[in-house]
Design a protein around this motif. Structure first.
Motif, PDB file in Angstrom:
ATOM      1  N   MET A 152      -5.396   1.358 -38.321  1.00 54.83           N
ATOM      2  CA  MET A 152      -6.391   2.860 -38.371  1.00 54.83           C
ATOM      3  C   MET A 152      -7.704   2.251 -38.687  1.00 54.83           C
ATOM      4  O   MET A 152      -8.333   1.258 -39.100  1.00 54.83           O
ATOM      5  N   ASN A 153      -8.829   3.166 -37.762  1.00 54.27           N
ATOM      6  CA  ASN A 153     -10.230   2.461 -37.758  1.00 54.27           C
ATOM      7  C   ASN A 153     -10.993   3.405 -38.621  1.00 54.27           C
ATOM      8  O   ASN A 153     -10.930   4.860 -38.260  1.00 54.27           O
ATOM      9  N   THR A 154     -11.587   3.278 -39.797  1.00 50.97           N
ATOM     10  CA  THR A 154     -12.282   4.151 -40.591  1.00 50.97           C
ATOM     11  C   THR A 154     -13.761   3.954 -40.587  1.00 50.97           C
ATOM     12  O   THR A 154     -14.253   2.924 -40.760  1.00 50.97           O
ATOM     13  N   ALA A 155     -14.251   5.332 -40.204  1.00 50.20           N
ATOM     14  CA  ALA A 155     -16.038   4.950 -40.514  1.00 50.20           C
ATOM     15  C   ALA A 155     -16.168   5.505 -41.850  1.00 50.20           C
ATOM     16  O   ALA A 155     -15.705   6.675 -42.269  1.00 50.20           O
ATOM     17  N   LEU A 156     -17.113   4.389 -42.459  1.00 45.91           N
ATOM     18  CA  LEU A 156     -17.620   4.804 -43.765  1.00 45.91           C
ATOM     19  C   LEU A 156     -19.263   5.175 -43.467  1.00 45.91           C
ATOM     20  O   LEU A 156     -19.801   4.327 -43.665  1.00 45.91           O
ATOM     21  N   ILE A 157     -19.543   6.281 -43.745  1.00 47.77           N
ATOM     22  CA  ILE A 157     -20.823   6.804 -43.650  1.00 47.77           C
ATOM     23  C   ILE A 157     -21.652   6.863 -44.777  1.00 47.77           C
ATOM     24  O   ILE A 157     -21.108   7.459 -45.774  1.00 47.77           O
ATOM     25  N   LEU A 158     -22.684   6.293 -44.960  1.00 50.82           N
ATOM     26  CA  LEU A 158     -23.582   6.150 -46.232  1.00 50.82           C
ATOM     27  C   LEU A 158     -24.574   7.175 -46.176  1.00 50.82           C
ATOM     28  O   LEU A 158     -25.626   7.094 -45.354  1.00 50.82           O
ATOM     29  N   GLU A 218     -17.216  11.301 -30.324  1.00 54.75           N
ATOM     30  CA  GLU A 218     -17.055  11.166 -29.037  1.00 54.75           C
ATOM     31  C   GLU A 218     -16.295   9.815 -28.822  1.00 54.75           C
ATOM     32  O   GLU A 218     -15.704   9.690 -27.644  1.00 54.75           O
ATOM     33  N   SER A 219     -15.905   9.168 -29.997  1.00 51.07           N
ATOM     34  CA  SER A 219     -14.885   8.031 -29.685  1.00 51.07           C
ATOM     35  C   SER A 219     -13.504   8.281 -29.900  1.00 51.07           C
ATOM     36  O   SER A 219     -13.127   8.407 -30.964  1.00 51.07           O
ATOM     37  N   GLU A 220     -12.656   7.785 -29.208  1.00 51.69           N
ATOM     38  CA  GLU A 220     -11.106   7.741 -29.476  1.00 51.69           C
ATOM     39  C   GLU A 220     -10.669   6.691 -30.282  1.00 51.69           C
ATOM     40  O   GLU A 220      -9.622   6.983 -30.864  1.00 51.69           O
ATOM     41  N   HIS A 221     -11.601   5.961 -30.663  1.00 56.79           N
ATOM     42  CA  HIS A 221     -10.993   4.692 -31.586  1.00 56.79           C
ATOM     43  C   HIS A 221     -11.232   4.916 -32.690  1.00 56.79           C
ATOM     44  O   HIS A 221     -10.827   4.007 -33.876  1.00 56.79           O
ATOM     45  N   ILE A 222     -12.027   6.135 -33.428  1.00 53.57           N
ATOM     46  CA  ILE A 222     -12.122   6.657 -34.762  1.00 53.57           C
ATOM     47  C   ILE A 222     -11.010   7.240 -35.317  1.00 53.57           C
ATOM     48  O   ILE A 222     -10.943   8.506 -34.797  1.00 53.57           O
ATOM     49  N   ASP A 223     -10.119   6.862 -36.270  1.00 59.94           N
ATOM     50  CA  ASP A 223      -9.209   7.752 -37.075  1.00 59.94           C
ATOM     51  C   ASP A 223      -9.625   8.526 -38.037  1.00 59.94           C
ATOM     52  O   ASP A 223      -8.835   9.289 -38.056  1.00 59.94           O
ATOM     53  N   ALA A 224     -10.540   7.988 -38.887  1.00 61.02           N
ATOM     54  CA  ALA A 224     -10.689   8.708 -40.135  1.00 61.02           C
ATOM     55  C   ALA A 224     -12.318   8.473 -40.533  1.00 61.02           C
ATOM     56  O   ALA A 224     -12.948   7.438 -39.856  1.00 61.02           O
ATOM     57  N   VAL A 225     -12.755   9.515 -41.258  1.00 59.44           N
ATOM     58  CA  VAL A 225     -14.046   9.387 -41.668  1.00 59.44           C
ATOM     59  C   VAL A 225     -14.372   9.509 -43.052  1.00 59.44           C
ATOM     60  O   VAL A 225     -13.654  10.447 -43.460  1.00 59.44           O
ATOM     61  N   GLN A 226     -14.933   8.666 -43.848  1.00 59.31           N
ATOM     62  CA  GLN A 226     -15.217   8.895 -45.328  1.00 59.31           C
ATOM     63  C   GLN A 226     -16.769   8.931 -45.383  1.00 59.31           C
ATOM     64  O   GLN A 226     -17.484   8.112 -44.752  1.00 59.31           O
ATOM     65  N   ILE A 227     -17.238   9.790 -46.290  1.00 58.84           N
ATOM     66  CA  ILE A 227     -18.518   9.800 -46.551  1.00 58.84           C
ATOM     67  C   ILE A 227     -18.876   9.714 -47.839  1.00 58.84           C
ATOM     68  O   ILE A 227     -18.383  10.407 -48.608  1.00 58.84           O
ATOM     69  N   ALA A 272      -6.642  -2.806 -41.812  1.00 63.60           N
ATOM     70  CA  ALA A 272      -7.395  -1.780 -41.190  1.00 63.60           C
ATOM     71  C   ALA A 272      -8.849  -1.979 -41.005  1.00 63.60           C
ATOM     72  O   ALA A 272      -9.532  -2.797 -41.824  1.00 63.60           O
ATOM     73  N   ALA A 273      -9.474  -1.596 -39.968  1.00 66.85           N
ATOM     74  CA  ALA A 273     -10.775  -1.840 -39.680  1.00 66.85           C
ATOM     75  C   ALA A 273     -11.661  -0.660 -40.299  1.00 66.85           C
ATOM     76  O   ALA A 273     -11.274   0.609 -40.429  1.00 66.85           O
TER      77      ALA A 273
END
Length: 235
Positions: free
Chosen positions: A1-7, A41-50, A102-103
């Motif tokens: 799983m690749n999760t983006a953590l947006i600050l 747009e990226s198919e590699h992002i599975d989850a987003v946490q803000i 996970a990343a």
């Protein structure tokens, strides 16, 4: 799983604004939306946490929906006293649904021009490492001063780099590196990669992008507005 953590928990105090800069409308969109659109747009992002203050959850949630990320959005995390505590808050929440290997892609809402290519190169470079840091080489001669009043020595420009975001890490080892700085030392951290370096983690460097600057001052904001106008004219 690749999760983006947006600050997105900053107050905008350095710009002297009543509204935090990441929630300003620029070019017809809330600033936060721009990086979210790139994530979408990226198919590699599975989850987003803000990471965001409670009072901005509705606005941020609308940005998520407009970006088409509602199905990947996992929730809000509470901001900390400083940026690194906010990151730790997000990491703790992510650890409840993502495995240690996970990343986690740590990115600033105030860096609107991140590219899909940068996200994907970061994830590719993570293979075999604990983390990845995009960097830019120093163009100017670099000097060191103890007092800020006189030059003490010259630094080797070819060995000095400016770090950017997104910074990408393996969740488990990076979470432990941040926990190890509690309760006080974490307040001294200025860059997301610092805890990883202090913990002795293996951090790879990849080329950053000049366009991927952070909006910190009004000059930065005006620069971004000009770039949007140029894009509109080209279209």
């Amino acid at each position: 799983m690749n999760t983006a953590l947006i600050l997105s928990g900053g107050t905008g105090s350095r710009m002297g604004l009543d509204t935090p800069k990441q929630y300003l409308e620029v070019g017809g969109r809330i600033l936060l939306e721009y990086c979210l659109l790139t994530l979408a747009e990226s198919e590699h992002i599975d989850a987003v946490q803000i990471v965001a203050d409670q009072e901005w959850h509705d606005v941020a949630g609308e940005c998520v929906a407009r970006a088409g990320l509602s199905d990947k959005f996992r929730g809000f995390s509470r901001p900390g006293t400083n940026r690194q505590q906010s990151i730790l808050s997000g990491l703790e929440d992510i650890s409840r649904y993502a495995e240690a290997e996970a990343a986690v892609i740590v990115h600033d809402a105030a860096r609107p021009s991140v590219t899909r290519g940068m996200l994907e190169r970061s994830l590719e470079a993570l293979k075999g490492h604990d983390g990845v840091l995009p960097v830019l080489p120093m163009k100017d001669t670099v000097y060191y001063s103890e007092t800020g009043r006189k030059v003490d020595r010259l630094l080797k420009r070819e060995c000095i780099y400016a770090g950017q975001a997104p910074e990408t890490f393996r969740l488990g080892v990076y979470l432990e590196a941040n926990r190890a700085l509690l309760p006080e030392r974490i307040l001294e951290i200025n860059g997301s990669t610092e805890p990883a370096i202090l913990a002795g983690l293996d951090i790879a460097m990849i080329p950053g992008e000049e366009c991927n600057y952070k909006i910190t001052t009004m000059d930065d904001l005006r620069r971004f507005e000009r770039e949007l106008e140029n894009v509109k004219r080209d279209i």
